[in-house]
Design an enzyme around this catalytic site. Structure first.
Site: not given
Ligand code: MEV
Length: 291
Positions: A73, A78, A80-83, A125
């Site tokens: 989702p 979780l 998703s943008s990095a994946a 991420d």
């Molecule tokens: C986001 O999944 C986690 C944060 O620590 C941002 C990041 O690490 O880039 C809030």
């Protein structure tokens, strides 16, 4: 005609979200489900308008079309943008015969996340999506840890949130009340370091997750629905539970004895949320068989 399909896993922050943005240590883990991205050479771009995908093509200096198939989702914490970013870069790399190594993809994906999130992001991420497994992050350094068979349940509050906005809120709080915020970030870092010494002790990890959740609440990134799911999980037999990711909505995780997992899933679902159980995904970005 050639196409390249690559996939990358999602991630959960076990400990240390937000604190990692300020150089404190954190621990994250790759989890299923994965995101699948197919890239095809084409003169005109055909893809959903996404600043992440647009930046992948700009950085690689090519044009093409993209198809994203994600069971992860989006905007739920979780990763998703990095994946999507990592899998898109890897697919472009493959389809256009660029010679980037994994490390280059991780670095480029991090630069893109940072740009889209207006300068504030940790490499967590993108590292997890690229390399998979269990990862310790501190500042810009990242280290893979020996895999652990954690029994986790993920609960999705279904409350929409925005990572960039949550990161910005913590930055604002830090400017407004540094005397409160700094020790809290420090304490979150201490929780991550304690967890590093207890990786094979799920009961202790559960206690530490509970502390981490309370500290994130102090930073203002909690949400009533997340706390409801966390409390329901603990009452259903989890060792501990916390929000995971940026907070303000999105997901929470519970570490559980194996036999309590289905009870914890039901307890979360009884709170108008979605839940599934998961464990570690050891594999990072990888090529999928072409259809
Ligand atoms: C986001 O999944 C986690 C944060 O620590 C941002 C990041 O690490 O880039 C809030």
């Amino acid at each position: 005609m050639t196409v390249a399909t690559w996939s990358a896993p999602g991630k959960v922050f076990l400990f240390g979200e937000h604190a990692v943005v300020y150089g404190r240590p954190g621990i994250a883990m790759a989890v299923r489900p994965r995101v699948f991205v197919t890239v095809r050479k084409s003169r005109t771009a055909h893809h959903a308008k996404s600043p992440y995908i647009d930046n992948c093509f700009d950085e690689m200096g090519v044009r093409g079309s993209v198809y994203v198939n994600s069971q992860l989702p989006s905007s739920s914490g979780l990763g998703s943008s990095a994946a999507v970013t990592v899998a898109t870069l890897a697919a472009i790399n493959d389809e256009f015969g660029k010679k980037l190594q994994r490390e280059d993809i991780a670095n480029m994906a991090f630069a893109i996340e940072k740009k889209v999130q207006k300068g504030r992001a940790s490499p967590t991420d993108t590292t997890v999506a690229t390399f998979g497994g269990l990862v310790f992050i501190t500042g810009l350094a990242r280290r893979r840890l020996p895999p652990q068979n954690f029994q986790l349940v993920i609960g999705n509050s279904m409350v929409q949130h925005n990572t960039a906005r949550m990161v910005e809120m913590v930055a604002e709080l830090k400017t407004k009340s540094p005397e409160i915020c700094e020790p809290v970030l420090e304490a979150i870092g201490a929780v991550s370091l304690s967890a590093m010494r207890a990786l094979s002790d799920p009961v202790r990890l559960g206690e530490l997750m509970n502390m981490n959740h309370a500290l994130l609440d102090v930073l203002g990134v909690g949400h009533p629905q997340l706390s409801r799911l966390v409390l329901a999980s603990r009452a259903a037999g989890a060792y501990g539970a916390k929000l995971t990711g940026a907070g303000g909505g999105g997901c929470m995780i519970a570490i559980c004895p194996k036999h309590a997992k289905s009870r914890v899933v039901s307890a979360i679902e009884a709170c108008d949320a979605r839940a599934f159980s998961t464990t570690i995904d050891q594999e990072g970005v990888r090529k999928e068989k072409d259809a």
